[in-house]
Enzyme design. Structure first.
Site, PDB file in Angstrom:
ATOM      1  N   ARG A  15       0.758  -1.110   0.074  1.00 62.81           N
ATOM      2  CA  ARG A  15      -0.124   0.072  -0.041  1.00 62.81           C
ATOM      3  C   ARG A  15       0.936   1.366  -0.052  1.00 62.81           C
ATOM      4  O   ARG A  15       0.603   2.307  -0.818  1.00 62.81           O
ATOM      5  CB  ARG A  15      -0.863  -0.090   0.986  1.00 62.81           C
ATOM      6  CG  ARG A  15      -1.686   1.289   1.129  1.00 62.81           C
ATOM      7  CD  ARG A  15      -2.443   1.954  -0.007  1.00 62.81           C
ATOM      8  NE  ARG A  15      -3.242   0.482  -0.482  1.00 62.81           N
ATOM      9  CZ  ARG A  15      -3.281   0.891  -1.982  1.00 62.81           C
ATOM     10  NH1 ARG A  15      -3.080   1.735  -2.672  1.00 62.81           N
ATOM     11  NH2 ARG A  15      -3.775  -0.149  -2.802  1.00 62.81           N
ATOM     12  N   LYS A  37       1.278  24.650  -3.386  1.00 68.57           N
ATOM     13  CA  LYS A  37       0.106  23.888  -2.837  1.00 68.57           C
ATOM     14  C   LYS A  37       0.299  22.457  -2.650  1.00 68.57           C
ATOM     15  O   LYS A  37      -0.328  21.664  -3.647  1.00 68.57           O
ATOM     16  CB  LYS A  37      -0.840  24.536  -3.651  1.00 68.57           C
ATOM     17  CG  LYS A  37      -1.405  25.874  -3.583  1.00 68.57           C
ATOM     18  CD  LYS A  37      -2.514  26.371  -4.279  1.00 68.57           C
ATOM     19  CE  LYS A  37      -2.974  27.881  -4.105  1.00 68.57           C
ATOM     20  NZ  LYS A  37      -3.876  28.355  -5.058  1.00 68.57           N
ATOM     21  N   LYS A  85       2.222  38.649  -2.285  1.00 67.36           N
ATOM     22  CA  LYS A  85       0.885  38.203  -2.478  1.00 67.36           C
ATOM     23  C   LYS A  85      -0.041  39.156  -1.959  1.00 67.36           C
ATOM     24  O   LYS A  85       0.620  40.218  -1.260  1.00 67.36           O
ATOM     25  CB  LYS A  85       0.573  36.821  -1.854  1.00 67.36           C
ATOM     26  CG  LYS A  85       1.482  35.587  -2.490  1.00 67.36           C
ATOM     27  CD  LYS A  85       1.195  34.098  -1.861  1.00 67.36           C
ATOM     28  CE  LYS A  85      -0.198  34.041  -2.505  1.00 67.36           C
ATOM     29  NZ  LYS A  85      -0.120  33.680  -4.000  1.00 67.36           N
ATOM     30  N   GLU A 124       2.121  39.858  -6.916  1.00 70.59           N
ATOM     31  CA  GLU A 124       0.817  39.498  -7.386  1.00 70.59           C
ATOM     32  C   GLU A 124       0.051  40.721  -7.673  1.00 70.59           C
ATOM     33  O   GLU A 124      -0.046  41.509  -6.786  1.00 70.59           O
ATOM     34  CB  GLU A 124       0.152  38.505  -6.319  1.00 70.59           C
ATOM     35  CG  GLU A 124      -1.220  38.105  -6.436  1.00 70.59           C
ATOM     36  CD  GLU A 124      -1.904  37.197  -5.450  1.00 70.59           C
ATOM     37  OE1 GLU A 124      -1.469  36.170  -5.278  1.00 70.59           O
ATOM     38  OE2 GLU A 124      -2.451  37.768  -4.684  1.00 70.59           O
ATOM     39  N   ASP A 180      -3.368  37.410 -11.447  1.00 70.35           N
ATOM     40  CA  ASP A 180      -4.118  36.528 -10.501  1.00 70.35           C
ATOM     41  C   ASP A 180      -5.498  36.645 -10.595  1.00 70.35           C
ATOM     42  O   ASP A 180      -6.010  37.734 -10.789  1.00 70.35           O
ATOM     43  CB  ASP A 180      -3.721  36.846  -8.974  1.00 70.35           C
ATOM     44  CG  ASP A 180      -4.248  35.945  -8.172  1.00 70.35           C
ATOM     45  OD1 ASP A 180      -4.210  34.735  -8.151  1.00 70.35           O
ATOM     46  OD2 ASP A 180      -5.236  36.208  -7.270  1.00 70.35           O
TER      47      ASP A 180
END
Length: 284
Positions: free
Chosen positions: A99, A134, A166, A196, A217
């Site tokens: 697994r 991410k 950002k 951004e 963005d």
């Protein structure tokens, strides 16, 4: 793999500890400890292979006598039914590692496959497909390696790789101009600044402030195209936010340099690969 073995081993060992704990109630009580068997990996779909070394290393860490014959390598295009690798080892240890090995192999191959699809969709434009931060906790290095196997490029590995301003950084530091100026006074000559932007006014401000890369963005394709015209060759452009495999071709046609896709790592579909006991019934 380009990743250090100790780094990969640490990821595998933590996954094995989580899954095996200290006993496998089925394998340990059912199968004699000295029994050995042959098993193999087979592709159940079309896609791009990634993570084979990681998967096989899982069994090596469990069984010092484990042996494998490899028929495919990371980055290879697979067809449904392809034999990927054949291996022999202690039966209980093959079952205990199954697994963990498949989880990593299927996940990494899923990322490589999705990346290859995105790269194909932007072919003929100058856009490069990249990942983002991410990523799943502790798996970032493996996930970003998988992106490269699919033909994509890596964005930042961590917060030390570059200064990205950002929206929250900008709002907390008094605007784009102030933030870029303050950073320029503190950063070394090797570090680039990415800003951004949310609209064309912010694009113009970021350009005037001297940003090295300007992120567009969640902009429409029409707005991105206009932003690219405004920026010209004075900074690199990155399209990000809400871009999918269905919309990436249109985004690439706007002329952006980079298209970053968080979905490549945070929500990719696992690639279907099976492990079967016994001699292979398929061909390499």
């Amino acid at each position: 793999m380009i990743l250090p073995q100790f780094y990969v081993d640490d990821i595998i060992l933590r996954a094995l500890k989580e899954d095996i704990h200290y006993v496998d109630l089925a394998s340990d009580y059912l199968i004699p400890e000295e029994q050995e068997d042959t098993a193999y990996f087979v592709s159940k779909a079309d896609g791009v292979l990634c993570g084979l070394d990681v998967a096989l290393r899982t069994f090596e860490l469990l069984d010092k006598d484990f042996k494998a014959t490899v028929y495919k390598k990371d980055g290879d295009v697979l067809k449904k039914g392809d034999l990927i690798a054949e291996f022999t080892g202690k039966t209980t240890l093959l079952l205990k590692g199954e697994r963990t090995a498949l989880n990593l192999l299927q996940h990494m191959s899923g990322i490589a496959t999705a990346t290859a699809q995105a790269v194909e969709l932007v072919k003929g434009t100058k856009a490069q497909v990249t990942d983002t931060r991410k990523t799943l906790p502790s798996l970032r290095a493996l996930q970003k390696y998988a992106v490269t196997c699919g033909g994509g490029k890596n964005h930042r590995f961590n917060l030390s790789d570059g200064a990205m301003l950002k929206d929250n950084h900008i709002d907390a530091s008094g605007g784009i101009t102030n933030a870029v100026k303050k950073l320029r006074g503190k950063l070394g000559h090797m570090v680039k600044i990415e800003v951004e932007t949310r609209d064309l006014d912010e694009v113009r401000e970021a350009l005037a402030a001297g940003a090295d890369i300007i992120m567009l963005d969640n902009m429409s394709c029409d707005m991105m195209k206009e932003a690219v015209e405004i920026i010209g060759d004075k900074a690199m452009t990155e399209a990000s936010g809400g871009i999918t495999l269905e919309t990436i071709a249109d985004a690439a046609k706007t002329g952006v340099d980079i298209i970053s896709l968080g979905a490549l790592t945070h929500s990719v579909t696992a690639f279907d690969i099976s492990m079967k006991m016994g001699k292979p019934s398929c061909k390499a």
